[in-house]
Design an enzyme around this catalytic site. Structure first.
Site, mmCIF file in Angstrom:
data_model
loop_
_atom_site.group_PDB
_atom_site.id
_atom_site.type_symbol
_atom_site.label_atom_id
_atom_site.label_comp_id
_atom_site.label_asym_id
_atom_site.label_seq_id
_atom_site.Cartn_x
_atom_site.Cartn_y
_atom_site.Cartn_z
ATOM 1 N N ARG A 61 0.854 -1.200 0.000
ATOM 2 C CA ARG A 61 0.000 0.000 0.000
ATOM 3 C C ARG A 61 0.882 1.239 0.000
ATOM 4 O O ARG A 61 0.581 2.244 -0.622
ATOM 5 C CB ARG A 61 -0.968 0.008 1.194
ATOM 6 C CG ARG A 61 -1.755 1.303 1.307
ATOM 7 C CD ARG A 61 -3.029 1.238 2.157
ATOM 8 N NE ARG A 61 -3.034 0.265 3.225
ATOM 9 C CZ ARG A 61 -2.387 0.431 4.396
ATOM 10 N NH1 ARG A 61 -1.701 1.531 4.637
ATOM 11 N NH2 ARG A 61 -2.445 -0.507 5.316
ATOM 12 N N TYR A 110 -16.200 16.921 -15.886
ATOM 13 C CA TYR A 110 -16.528 15.498 -16.076
ATOM 14 C C TYR A 110 -17.630 15.084 -15.094
ATOM 15 O O TYR A 110 -17.558 15.435 -13.904
ATOM 16 C CB TYR A 110 -15.256 14.669 -15.849
ATOM 17 C CG TYR A 110 -15.479 13.188 -15.801
ATOM 18 C CD1 TYR A 110 -15.793 12.474 -16.941
ATOM 19 C CD2 TYR A 110 -15.369 12.489 -14.602
ATOM 20 C CE1 TYR A 110 -16.006 11.108 -16.897
ATOM 21 C CE2 TYR A 110 -15.573 11.124 -14.545
ATOM 22 C CZ TYR A 110 -15.900 10.437 -15.700
ATOM 23 O OH TYR A 110 -16.104 9.086 -15.642
ATOM 24 N N ASP A 119 -7.422 18.888 -14.948
ATOM 25 C CA ASP A 119 -7.703 17.519 -15.384
ATOM 26 C C ASP A 119 -7.261 17.436 -16.846
ATOM 27 O O ASP A 119 -7.877 18.031 -17.728
ATOM 28 C CB ASP A 119 -9.195 17.231 -15.233
ATOM 29 C CG ASP A 119 -9.551 15.783 -15.560
ATOM 30 O OD1 ASP A 119 -8.819 15.155 -16.359
ATOM 31 O OD2 ASP A 119 -10.565 15.292 -15.037
ATOM 32 N N LYS A 132 -8.054 6.338 -19.681
ATOM 33 C CA LYS A 132 -8.350 6.848 -21.025
ATOM 34 C C LYS A 132 -7.109 6.753 -21.915
ATOM 35 O O LYS A 132 -6.652 5.672 -22.178
ATOM 36 C CB LYS A 132 -8.911 8.270 -20.907
ATOM 37 C CG LYS A 132 -9.984 8.426 -19.830
ATOM 38 C CD LYS A 132 -11.274 7.667 -20.125
ATOM 39 C CE LYS A 132 -12.185 7.555 -18.915
ATOM 40 N NZ LYS A 132 -12.565 8.801 -18.283
HETATM 41 C C1 LIG Z 1 -12.942 9.183 -16.947
HETATM 42 C C2 LIG Z 1 -12.596 10.524 -16.443
HETATM 43 C C3 LIG Z 1 -12.367 10.753 -15.076
HETATM 44 C C4 LIG Z 1 -12.562 9.657 -14.026
HETATM 45 O O1 LIG Z 1 -11.645 8.654 -14.140
HETATM 46 P P1 LIG Z 1 -11.919 7.121 -13.703
HETATM 47 O O2 LIG Z 1 -10.645 6.464 -14.085
HETATM 48 O O3 LIG Z 1 -13.105 6.655 -14.470
HETATM 49 O O4 LIG Z 1 -12.163 7.133 -12.245
HETATM 50 C C5 LIG Z 1 -12.010 12.019 -14.677
HETATM 51 N N1 LIG Z 1 -11.882 13.022 -15.563
HETATM 52 C C6 LIG Z 1 -12.103 12.856 -16.872
HETATM 53 C C7 LIG Z 1 -11.954 14.004 -17.797
HETATM 54 C C8 LIG Z 1 -12.458 11.603 -17.357
HETATM 55 O O5 LIG Z 1 -12.708 11.450 -18.667
#
Ligand SMILES: *Cc1c(COP(=O)(O)O)cnc(C)c1O
Length: 385
Positions: free
Chosen positions: A52, A104, A176, A201
């Site tokens: 962890r 998001y 982000d 992503k």
């Molecule tokens: C998918 C996404 C998230 C969240 O990520 P997870 O891996 O699904 O928890 C946050 N910000 C953006 C822009 C995203 O496309």
């Protein structure tokens, strides 16, 4: 040559974080699938004491992720939202946070449904309007949460402009950067304090894992965030860290193809006249194309359109597609199509959805790395059938 000396992102993708294993010379970092580590004497672990807190496969990934964002520190998390949650948990309760109004959907849910209960105050604003941001900042504002391009409307927010306003007020800026990947946009170099990624992503890129990451140059902040992760435990598994290390090797290549495909796809749809509008920051018709060109070196793979059909007609379009799969998420090698109102953005309050223009006609594509002519042909046949 150490990977750190390599300046170009393509080289960082292939080399950063990965050093031959000292025991056998394995060129790939092994999957250290272990929870604990043998200690030569009590309280004197070799490097790690419990996974962890730290794991060699995760550490290699974090070195690679930091290099990609030109950051001093990177922390790899179990998901994008776990990474976002750590940022919130590193703040003092009661803080005010300015957030992109079209953030998001999952981030909006985290803020509205979870952290609002802990005394945090969120101001959801259109961050394209710097005057509105300046007017909203007060002494309690600790954070400005930027997403650019936004999802699904692909609005562009001036990162350097927001950072200048935040700095004056003593607030931090989170960007982000999921939608562009570090290949096309590097917010820390524009003044941001923290970058967050859903590595699910583009960084993962193959639609086969969930992951997240935070990057920062701020030592104190990095220590706080690491403590939150250690105390809370939102780490990803050694196997997933290995998968991400493997993915990153082709990140620059993949992004180049996502970008060129999406631009060709967006141009073809725009030229067809079959859509009420086509939204892509790389199109000259995008109202903020100039700003996008200034702060991004590519526009990645998300293209949104407004269809000239009612919901029934839009549903028929989805049914008729043969190659593009109807699914949530984005950033994978295969092209996907999504209906934000019914799918990814169903948790956005209906009045905000309406204000933003997330309606029945809005369709979002995540353009993959196939031959773009096949994708354009698929859309064409789906419209005609
Ligand atoms: C998918 C996404 C998230 C969240 O990520 P997870 O891996 O699904 O928890 C946050 N910000 C953006 C822009 C995203 O496309």
């Amino acid at each position: 040559m150490s990977a750190k000396d390599a300046q170009s992102l393509e080289t960082i993708c292939v080399h950063a974080g990965v050093v031959p294993d000292p025991q056998h010379g394995a060129i790939m970092t092994p999957i250290f699938q272990t929870s604990t580590y043998v200690q030569p004497a009590p309280g004197q672990p070799l490097t790690y004491d419990y996974s962890r807190g730290g794991n060699p496969t995760r550490a290699a990934l974090e070195t690679s992720l930091a290099a990609l964002e030109r950051a001093k520190h990177a922390i790899s998390f179990a998901s994008g939202l776990a990474a976002e949650q750590a940022i919130m948990q590193a703040l003092e309760p009661g803080a005010r946070i300015i957030v992109s109004e079209d953030v998001y959907g999952g981030s909006g849910r985290l803020f509205r449904k979870l952290f609002a209960r802990y005394g945090f105050q969120f101001d959801f604003l259109d961050l394209r309007d710097l005057n509105a941001v300046a007017a909203a900042i007060d002494s309690k504002t600790k954070l400005i949460w930027v997403e650019t391009p936004t999802n699904p409307l692909l609005r562009i927010v001036d990162i350097a402009g927001i950072c200048a306003l935040a700095k004056k007020a003593g607030a931090k800026v989170v960007v982000d950067n999921t939608f562009t990947s570090p290949i096309f946009q590097q917010p820390l170099t524009l003044g941001a304090d923290i970058v967050v990624h859903s590595t699910t992503k583009y960084i993962g890129g193959h639609s086969d894992l969930i992951g997240g990451a935070l990057m920062t140059n701020d030592d104190e902040l990095a220590e706080k965030l690491r403590f939150v992760q250690f105390a809370g435990g939102a780490v990803n598994s050694p196997f997933e860290c290995f998968m991400l290390l493997r993915s990153i090797k082709t990140l620059a290549l993949r992004m180049e193809r996502h970008n060129s495909n999406a631009l060709a796809f967006a141009r073809a749809l725009e030229d067809s006249g079959d859509f009420a509008s086509v939204i892509y920051p790389g199109l000259e018709s995008h109202p903020q194309h100039a700003l996008a060109r200034q702060q991004m070196s590519g526009y990645a793979g998300v293209v949104s359109v407004y269809m000239r059909r009612d919901m029934e007609g839009v549903t028929r379009f989805f049914k008729n597609l043969r190659l593009l799969a109807l699914a949530e998420s984005l950033g994978g090698v295969e092209s996907l199509v999504n209906h934000p109102e019914q799918m990814t953005h169903a948790s956005v309050p209906p009045d905000l959805r309406q204000k933003l223009g997330i309606n029945a006609q809005l369709v979002r594509f995540s353009i993959g790395i196939e031959n773009v002519n096949d994708l354009i042909a698929d859309v064409r046949q789906a419209l005609q059938r």
